[in-house]
Design an enzyme around this catalytic site. Structure first.
Site, PDB file in Angstrom:
ATOM      1  N   LYS A  13       0.830  -1.216   0.000  1.00 27.08           N
ATOM      2  CA  LYS A  13       0.000   0.000   0.000  1.00 27.08           C
ATOM      3  C   LYS A  13       0.857   1.255   0.000  1.00 27.08           C
ATOM      4  O   LYS A  13       0.481   2.257  -0.589  1.00 27.08           O
ATOM      5  CB  LYS A  13      -0.961   0.002   1.195  1.00 27.08           C
ATOM      6  CG  LYS A  13      -2.097  -0.974   1.010  1.00 27.08           C
ATOM      7  CD  LYS A  13      -3.290  -0.640   1.874  1.00 27.08           C
ATOM      8  CE  LYS A  13      -4.420  -1.625   1.609  1.00 27.08           C
ATOM      9  NZ  LYS A  13      -5.485  -1.560   2.589  1.00 27.08           N
ATOM     10  N   LYS A  71      -3.997 -10.767  -6.756  1.00 25.18           N
ATOM     11  CA  LYS A  71      -5.321 -11.095  -6.207  1.00 25.18           C
ATOM     12  C   LYS A  71      -6.395 -10.168  -6.793  1.00 25.18           C
ATOM     13  O   LYS A  71      -6.090  -9.029  -7.156  1.00 25.18           O
ATOM     14  CB  LYS A  71      -5.309 -11.035  -4.676  1.00 25.18           C
ATOM     15  CG  LYS A  71      -5.314  -9.651  -4.102  1.00 25.18           C
ATOM     16  CD  LYS A  71      -5.660  -9.654  -2.605  1.00 25.18           C
ATOM     17  CE  LYS A  71      -5.675  -8.202  -2.124  1.00 25.18           C
ATOM     18  NZ  LYS A  71      -6.100  -7.992  -0.783  1.00 25.18           N
ATOM     19  N   LYS A  84     -10.527  -4.833  -4.860  1.00 29.18           N
ATOM     20  CA  LYS A  84     -11.457  -3.711  -4.995  1.00 29.18           C
ATOM     21  C   LYS A  84     -10.777  -2.522  -5.648  1.00 29.18           C
ATOM     22  O   LYS A  84     -11.404  -1.711  -6.281  1.00 29.18           O
ATOM     23  CB  LYS A  84     -11.908  -3.253  -3.587  1.00 29.18           C
ATOM     24  CG  LYS A  84     -12.871  -4.174  -2.912  1.00 29.18           C
ATOM     25  CD  LYS A  84     -13.256  -3.654  -1.540  1.00 29.18           C
ATOM     26  CE  LYS A  84     -12.279  -4.127  -0.500  1.00 29.18           C
ATOM     27  NZ  LYS A  84     -12.746  -4.202   0.861  1.00 29.18           N
TER      28      LYS A  84
END
Ligand code: TYM
Length: 334
Positions: free
Chosen positions: A115, A197, A200
Protein backbone atom coordinates in the site's frame (compact mmCIF):
# COMPACT_ATOMS: atom_id res chain seq x y z
CA UNK A 1 -20.38 -14.50 28.49
CA UNK A 2 -22.23 -16.27 25.67
CA UNK A 3 -23.27 -19.46 27.44
CA UNK A 4 -20.20 -21.36 26.37
CA UNK A 5 -20.50 -20.38 22.71
CA UNK A 6 -17.22 -19.50 21.01
CA UNK A 7 -16.81 -16.02 19.57
CA UNK A 8 -16.16 -15.14 15.94
CA UNK A 9 -15.02 -11.79 14.57
CA UNK A 10 -14.42 -10.56 11.05
CA UNK A 11 -14.66 -7.36 9.07
CA UNK A 12 -14.40 -5.73 5.68
CA UNK A 13 -13.36 -2.35 4.47
CA UNK A 14 -15.94 -0.15 2.84
CA UNK A 15 -13.39 0.99 0.31
CA UNK A 16 -14.24 0.45 -3.35
CA UNK A 17 -16.82 -1.97 -4.67
CA UNK A 18 -16.89 -5.42 -3.14
CA UNK A 19 -15.55 -8.12 -5.43
CA UNK A 20 -16.28 -11.77 -5.96
CA UNK A 21 -12.98 -12.36 -4.11
CA UNK A 22 -14.37 -10.71 -0.97
CA UNK A 23 -17.50 -12.81 -1.31
CA UNK A 24 -15.94 -16.20 -2.02
CA UNK A 25 -12.94 -15.68 0.27
CA UNK A 26 -14.83 -14.32 3.25
CA UNK A 27 -18.48 -13.27 3.26
CA UNK A 28 -19.88 -16.53 1.91
CA UNK A 29 -18.14 -18.46 4.68
CA UNK A 30 -19.67 -16.24 7.34
CA UNK A 31 -23.25 -17.26 6.64
CA UNK A 32 -24.62 -20.05 8.85
CA UNK A 33 -21.92 -19.78 11.50
CA UNK A 34 -24.15 -18.03 14.02
CA UNK A 35 -25.57 -21.25 15.46
CA UNK A 36 -22.11 -22.38 16.42
CA UNK A 37 -20.51 -19.02 17.25
CA UNK A 38 -21.44 -15.66 18.70
CA UNK A 39 -20.66 -13.62 15.57
CA UNK A 40 -19.45 -10.03 15.20
CA UNK A 41 -19.02 -8.59 11.70
CA UNK A 42 -17.80 -5.05 11.46
CA UNK A 43 -17.75 -2.53 8.64
CA UNK A 44 -14.22 -1.35 9.37
CA UNK A 45 -14.46 2.31 8.44
CA UNK A 46 -11.58 3.35 10.73
CA UNK A 47 -9.30 1.23 8.57
CA UNK A 48 -10.64 2.84 5.40
CA UNK A 49 -9.22 6.29 6.13
CA UNK A 50 -5.64 5.02 5.98
CA UNK A 51 -6.19 5.84 2.29
CA UNK A 52 -7.68 9.25 1.47
CA UNK A 53 -11.48 8.99 1.09
CA UNK A 54 -14.21 11.26 -0.14
CA UNK A 55 -16.43 11.62 2.99
CA UNK A 56 -19.81 11.31 1.26
CA UNK A 57 -18.64 8.28 -0.74
CA UNK A 58 -17.22 6.55 2.32
CA UNK A 59 -20.47 7.04 4.23
CA UNK A 60 -22.47 5.67 1.32
CA UNK A 61 -20.20 2.68 0.86
CA UNK A 62 -20.21 1.86 4.56
CA UNK A 63 -24.00 1.67 4.57
CA UNK A 64 -23.98 -0.29 1.35
CA UNK A 65 -21.53 -2.81 2.84
CA UNK A 66 -23.73 -3.30 5.88
CA UNK A 67 -26.66 -4.03 3.57
CA UNK A 68 -24.50 -6.43 1.56
CA UNK A 69 -23.77 -8.34 4.77
CA UNK A 70 -27.50 -8.79 5.25
CA UNK A 71 -28.20 -9.45 1.57
CA UNK A 72 -25.57 -12.20 1.60
CA UNK A 73 -27.54 -13.97 4.31
CA UNK A 74 -26.30 -12.66 7.65
CA UNK A 75 -29.35 -12.33 9.89
CA UNK A 76 -28.89 -9.12 11.91
CA UNK A 77 -30.92 -10.61 14.76
CA UNK A 78 -28.37 -13.39 15.14
CA UNK A 79 -25.15 -11.67 14.03
CA UNK A 80 -23.86 -8.38 15.35
CA UNK A 81 -23.39 -6.20 12.23
CA UNK A 82 -22.03 -2.76 13.04
CA UNK A 83 -19.78 0.14 12.07
CA UNK A 84 -16.35 0.08 13.70
CA UNK A 85 -16.49 3.88 14.13
CA UNK A 86 -19.61 3.55 16.32
CA UNK A 87 -17.67 1.59 18.96
CA UNK A 88 -14.93 3.74 20.45
CA UNK A 89 -13.27 0.77 22.14
CA UNK A 90 -11.56 -0.21 18.86
CA UNK A 91 -9.47 2.95 18.77
CA UNK A 92 -8.88 2.92 22.53
CA UNK A 93 -7.58 -0.64 22.58
CA UNK A 94 -5.53 -0.02 19.44
CA UNK A 95 -3.63 2.73 21.24
CA UNK A 96 -2.79 0.44 24.14
CA UNK A 97 -1.72 -2.35 21.80
CA UNK A 98 0.41 0.10 19.81
CA UNK A 99 2.55 0.26 22.93
CA UNK A 100 3.02 -3.52 22.82
CA UNK A 101 3.92 -3.76 19.13
CA UNK A 102 7.38 -3.27 17.67
CA UNK A 103 8.26 -1.11 14.68
CA UNK A 104 10.26 -4.03 13.25
CA UNK A 105 7.18 -6.28 13.27
CA UNK A 106 5.07 -3.70 11.45
CA UNK A 107 7.84 -3.06 8.96
CA UNK A 108 7.61 -6.66 7.81
CA UNK A 109 3.93 -6.47 6.85
CA UNK A 110 3.58 -7.06 3.13
CA UNK A 111 0.30 -5.14 2.93
CA UNK A 112 2.04 -2.05 4.34
CA UNK A 113 4.79 -2.40 1.75
CA UNK A 114 2.26 -2.84 -1.08
CA UNK A 115 0.00 0.00 0.00
CA UNK A 116 2.82 2.44 0.65
CA UNK A 117 4.21 1.71 -2.81
CA UNK A 118 0.76 2.37 -4.28
CA UNK A 119 0.12 5.54 -2.25
CA UNK A 120 3.64 6.97 -2.06
CA UNK A 121 2.28 10.49 -1.49
CA UNK A 122 0.39 9.45 1.65
CA UNK A 123 2.38 6.98 3.74
CA UNK A 124 0.69 7.94 6.99
CA UNK A 125 1.20 6.49 10.47
CA UNK A 126 -2.27 4.89 10.33
CA UNK A 127 -1.22 2.82 7.34
CA UNK A 128 1.77 1.62 9.34
CA UNK A 129 -0.20 0.73 12.50
CA UNK A 130 -3.16 -0.69 10.54
CA UNK A 131 -2.48 -4.26 11.76
CA UNK A 132 -2.60 -3.11 15.39
CA UNK A 133 -6.10 -1.72 14.88
CA UNK A 134 -7.02 -5.02 13.31
CA UNK A 135 -5.61 -6.84 16.35
CA UNK A 136 -7.71 -4.57 18.57
CA UNK A 137 -10.85 -5.42 16.55
CA UNK A 138 -10.33 -9.11 17.10
CA UNK A 139 -9.07 -9.10 20.68
CA UNK A 140 -11.73 -6.68 21.91
CA UNK A 141 -14.36 -9.39 21.47
CA UNK A 142 -12.14 -12.22 22.73
CA UNK A 143 -12.62 -13.88 19.36
CA UNK A 144 -11.73 -17.56 19.05
CA UNK A 145 -12.10 -17.66 15.29
CA UNK A 146 -11.48 -15.15 12.48
CA UNK A 147 -12.71 -16.18 9.01
CA UNK A 148 -10.71 -14.31 6.35
CA UNK A 149 -9.03 -14.76 2.98
CA UNK A 150 -5.36 -15.82 2.78
CA UNK A 151 -4.21 -12.22 2.23
CA UNK A 152 -5.02 -11.47 5.89
CA UNK A 153 -2.96 -14.33 7.29
CA UNK A 154 0.04 -12.18 8.21
CA UNK A 155 -2.22 -9.75 10.07
CA UNK A 156 -3.71 -12.60 12.01
CA UNK A 157 -0.29 -13.86 12.97
CA UNK A 158 0.76 -10.48 14.33
CA UNK A 159 -2.54 -10.33 16.27
CA UNK A 160 -1.66 -13.62 17.93
CA UNK A 161 1.87 -12.39 18.70
CA UNK A 162 0.59 -9.18 20.29
CA UNK A 163 -1.99 -11.09 22.34
CA UNK A 164 0.57 -13.62 23.54
CA UNK A 165 3.00 -10.87 24.45
CA UNK A 166 0.34 -9.03 26.45
CA UNK A 167 -0.81 -12.22 28.19
CA UNK A 168 2.77 -13.11 29.10
CA UNK A 169 3.01 -9.83 31.02
CA UNK A 170 -0.48 -9.48 32.52
CA UNK A 171 -1.92 -13.00 32.69
CA UNK A 172 -4.68 -14.50 30.54
CA UNK A 173 -6.36 -11.34 29.31
CA UNK A 174 -6.90 -12.16 25.64
CA UNK A 175 -8.18 -15.24 23.87
CA UNK A 176 -5.65 -16.26 21.21
CA UNK A 177 -7.58 -16.28 17.91
CA UNK A 178 -7.30 -18.81 15.11
CA UNK A 179 -7.65 -17.89 11.43
CA UNK A 180 -10.23 -19.75 9.40
CA UNK A 181 -9.63 -20.00 5.67
CA UNK A 182 -12.10 -21.59 3.24
CA UNK A 183 -10.98 -24.69 1.32
CA UNK A 184 -11.58 -23.09 -2.07
CA UNK A 185 -11.87 -19.39 -2.79
CA UNK A 186 -9.46 -18.21 -0.06
CA UNK A 187 -7.49 -16.43 -2.76
CA UNK A 188 -9.35 -15.44 -5.91
CA UNK A 189 -7.04 -13.90 -8.49
CA UNK A 190 -7.56 -11.12 -11.03
CA UNK A 191 -9.22 -12.28 -14.26
CA UNK A 192 -6.77 -10.15 -16.22
CA UNK A 193 -3.59 -11.02 -14.32
CA UNK A 194 -3.86 -14.28 -12.40
CA UNK A 195 -0.62 -13.55 -10.54
CA UNK A 196 -2.40 -10.75 -8.62
CA UNK A 197 -5.32 -11.09 -6.21
CA UNK A 198 -8.72 -9.86 -7.33
CA UNK A 199 -8.96 -6.50 -5.63
CA UNK A 200 -11.46 -3.71 -5.00
CA UNK A 201 -8.76 -1.20 -5.88
CA UNK A 202 -7.67 -2.75 -9.20
CA UNK A 203 -7.48 -0.05 -11.86
CA UNK A 204 -8.57 -2.47 -14.57
CA UNK A 205 -12.30 -3.15 -13.94
CA UNK A 206 -12.14 -6.25 -16.16
CA UNK A 207 -9.87 -7.94 -13.64
CA UNK A 208 -12.56 -8.01 -10.95
CA UNK A 209 -16.16 -9.14 -10.85
CA UNK A 210 -18.07 -6.80 -8.57
CA UNK A 211 -20.95 -8.08 -6.47
CA UNK A 212 -23.30 -5.59 -8.12
CA UNK A 213 -22.23 -6.38 -11.71
CA UNK A 214 -25.19 -7.24 -13.94
CA UNK A 215 -25.31 -10.65 -15.68
CA UNK A 216 -24.05 -9.33 -19.04
CA UNK A 217 -21.04 -7.69 -17.41
CA UNK A 218 -20.23 -10.85 -15.44
CA UNK A 219 -20.41 -12.97 -18.58
CA UNK A 220 -18.30 -10.53 -20.58
CA UNK A 221 -15.60 -10.43 -17.90
CA UNK A 222 -15.53 -14.23 -17.65
CA UNK A 223 -15.27 -14.62 -21.42
CA UNK A 224 -12.37 -12.16 -21.49
CA UNK A 225 -10.50 -13.84 -18.63
CA UNK A 226 -6.83 -14.41 -19.40
CA UNK A 227 -5.98 -18.10 -19.83
CA UNK A 228 -3.21 -19.88 -21.77
CA UNK A 229 -2.60 -21.89 -24.91
CA UNK A 230 -2.54 -25.33 -23.26
CA UNK A 231 -6.13 -26.01 -24.36
CA UNK A 232 -6.84 -28.34 -21.45
CA UNK A 233 -8.73 -27.74 -18.24
CA UNK A 234 -6.42 -28.98 -15.50
CA UNK A 235 -6.02 -27.80 -11.92
CA UNK A 236 -2.34 -27.01 -11.74
CA UNK A 237 -0.03 -24.09 -10.96
CA UNK A 238 1.34 -23.96 -14.51
CA UNK A 239 -2.09 -22.75 -15.69
CA UNK A 240 -2.86 -19.92 -13.23
CA UNK A 241 -5.75 -18.44 -15.24
CA UNK A 242 -7.55 -21.78 -15.58
CA UNK A 243 -6.70 -22.63 -11.97
CA UNK A 244 -8.42 -19.43 -10.86
CA UNK A 245 -11.50 -20.07 -13.01
CA UNK A 246 -11.73 -23.59 -11.55
CA UNK A 247 -11.53 -22.07 -8.05
CA UNK A 248 -14.33 -19.65 -8.88
CA UNK A 249 -16.54 -22.31 -10.47
CA UNK A 250 -15.83 -24.74 -7.68
CA UNK A 251 -16.63 -22.17 -4.96
CA UNK A 252 -19.85 -21.12 -6.73
CA UNK A 253 -21.13 -24.65 -7.34
CA UNK A 254 -19.75 -26.41 -4.24
CA UNK A 255 -18.04 -28.95 -6.49
CA UNK A 256 -14.45 -29.95 -5.75
CA UNK A 257 -11.75 -28.86 -8.23
CA UNK A 258 -11.32 -32.55 -9.16
CA UNK A 259 -15.03 -32.83 -10.02
CA UNK A 260 -14.78 -29.68 -12.13
CA UNK A 261 -11.79 -31.06 -14.05
CA UNK A 262 -13.76 -34.25 -14.75
CA UNK A 263 -16.87 -32.32 -15.81
CA UNK A 264 -14.91 -30.32 -18.39
CA UNK A 265 -12.62 -33.07 -19.59
CA UNK A 266 -12.11 -32.63 -23.35
CA UNK A 267 -14.17 -29.41 -23.46
CA UNK A 268 -12.95 -26.04 -24.74
CA UNK A 269 -12.08 -22.90 -22.79
CA UNK A 270 -15.00 -21.02 -24.38
CA UNK A 271 -17.55 -23.47 -23.01
CA UNK A 272 -15.87 -23.53 -19.61
CA UNK A 273 -15.81 -19.73 -19.33
CA UNK A 274 -19.55 -19.60 -20.13
CA UNK A 275 -20.22 -22.12 -17.38
CA UNK A 276 -18.14 -20.08 -14.94
CA UNK A 277 -20.09 -16.94 -15.89
CA UNK A 278 -23.42 -18.71 -15.36
CA UNK A 279 -22.32 -20.10 -12.00
CA UNK A 280 -21.26 -16.63 -10.82
CA UNK A 281 -24.49 -15.04 -12.06
CA UNK A 282 -26.59 -17.57 -10.17
CA UNK A 283 -24.68 -16.83 -6.96
CA UNK A 284 -24.95 -13.04 -7.34
CA UNK A 285 -28.59 -12.86 -8.43
CA UNK A 286 -30.30 -13.59 -5.07
CA UNK A 287 -27.84 -11.31 -3.28
CA UNK A 288 -28.58 -8.44 -5.65
CA UNK A 289 -32.35 -8.96 -5.36
CA UNK A 290 -32.26 -8.92 -1.57
CA UNK A 291 -30.02 -5.85 -1.64
CA UNK A 292 -32.52 -3.97 -3.81
CA UNK A 293 -35.28 -4.77 -1.28
CA UNK A 294 -33.16 -3.64 1.66
CA UNK A 295 -32.38 -0.35 -0.04
CA UNK A 296 -36.06 0.54 0.23
CA UNK A 297 -36.23 -0.08 3.97
CA UNK A 298 -34.30 2.76 5.55
CA UNK A 299 -35.96 2.49 8.99
CA UNK A 300 -35.13 -1.20 9.28
CA UNK A 301 -31.45 -0.65 8.46
CA UNK A 302 -31.24 2.33 10.84
CA UNK A 303 -32.65 0.21 13.64
CA UNK A 304 -30.05 -2.52 13.00
CA UNK A 305 -27.25 0.05 13.00
CA UNK A 306 -28.37 1.42 16.36
CA UNK A 307 -29.11 -1.84 18.16
CA UNK A 308 -25.99 -3.65 17.00
CA UNK A 309 -23.66 -0.77 17.84
CA UNK A 310 -25.07 -0.84 21.37
CA UNK A 311 -24.50 -4.56 21.65
CA UNK A 312 -20.93 -4.34 20.28
CA UNK A 313 -20.14 -1.43 22.63
CA UNK A 314 -21.42 -3.34 25.63
CA UNK A 315 -19.50 -6.53 24.84
CA UNK A 316 -16.26 -4.77 23.92
CA UNK A 317 -16.30 -2.56 27.01
CA UNK A 318 -15.79 -5.65 29.17
CA UNK A 319 -12.41 -6.39 27.59
CA UNK A 320 -11.43 -2.75 27.39
CA UNK A 321 -12.03 -2.12 31.11
CA UNK A 322 -10.06 -5.22 31.99
CA UNK A 323 -7.11 -4.18 29.81
CA UNK A 324 -7.17 -0.61 31.15
CA UNK A 325 -7.04 -1.95 34.69
CA UNK A 326 -4.21 -4.38 33.87
CA UNK A 327 -1.96 -1.71 32.40
CA UNK A 328 -2.50 0.51 35.43
CA UNK A 329 -5.07 3.12 34.43
CA UNK A 330 -7.13 4.31 37.42
CA UNK A 331 -10.44 2.44 37.78
CA UNK A 332 -13.63 4.41 37.16
CA UNK A 333 -15.54 5.55 40.23
CA UNK A 334 -19.10 4.24 40.04
P1 TYM B 1 -10.65 -6.42 2.97
O1 TYM B 1 -11.74 -5.42 3.12
O2 TYM B 1 -9.53 -6.11 2.05
O3 TYM B 1 -11.25 -7.79 2.51
C1 TYM B 1 -12.36 -8.37 3.18
C2 TYM B 1 -12.23 -9.89 3.19
O4 TYM B 1 -12.15 -10.39 1.85
C3 TYM B 1 -11.00 -11.22 1.72
N1 TYM B 1 -10.48 -11.07 0.35
C4 TYM B 1 -10.28 -12.08 -0.50
N2 TYM B 1 -10.46 -13.40 -0.39
C5 TYM B 1 -10.17 -14.17 -1.46
N3 TYM B 1 -9.70 -13.68 -2.63
C6 TYM B 1 -9.50 -12.35 -2.79
N4 TYM B 1 -9.07 -11.89 -3.96
C7 TYM B 1 -9.78 -11.49 -1.70
N5 TYM B 1 -9.71 -10.14 -1.53
C8 TYM B 1 -10.13 -9.91 -0.26
C9 TYM B 1 -10.03 -10.72 2.77
O5 TYM B 1 -9.09 -11.71 3.13
C10 TYM B 1 -10.96 -10.37 3.90
O6 TYM B 1 -11.26 -11.52 4.67
N6 TYM B 1 -7.89 -5.77 7.04
C11 TYM B 1 -9.09 -6.38 6.55
C12 TYM B 1 -10.34 -5.95 7.27
C13 TYM B 1 -10.28 -6.14 8.76
C14 TYM B 1 -10.46 -7.36 9.45
C15 TYM B 1 -10.34 -7.01 10.82
C16 TYM B 1 -10.66 -8.68 9.05
C17 TYM B 1 -10.09 -5.14 9.66
N7 TYM B 1 -10.14 -5.68 10.92
C18 TYM B 1 -10.45 -7.98 11.83
C19 TYM B 1 -10.78 -9.63 10.06
C20 TYM B 1 -10.66 -9.29 11.42
C21 TYM B 1 -9.26 -6.00 5.09
O7 TYM B 1 -8.77 -5.00 4.65
O8 TYM B 1 -10.06 -6.82 4.40
Amino acid sequence: MFEGKKVLFSGMQATGNLTLGNYLGALRNWVNLCDEYECFYSVVDLHSITIRQDPATLRKRARSLLMIYIAAGLDPEKNCLYYQSHVSGHAELAWILDCFTYMGELNRMTQFKDKSAKHADNINAGLFTYPVLMAADILLYQADVVPVGIDQKQHLEITRDIAQRFNAIYGDVFTIPEGYYGKVGAKIMSLQDPSKKMSKSDENPNGSIYLMDDPDTVMRKCKRAVTDSEAQILYRDEQPGIHNLIDIYSACTSKTPEEVVKEFDGKGYGEFKMAVGEAVISVLKPLQQRYAELEKDKAYIDEIIKANAEKASYVSSKTLRKVQHKVGFPDRVR
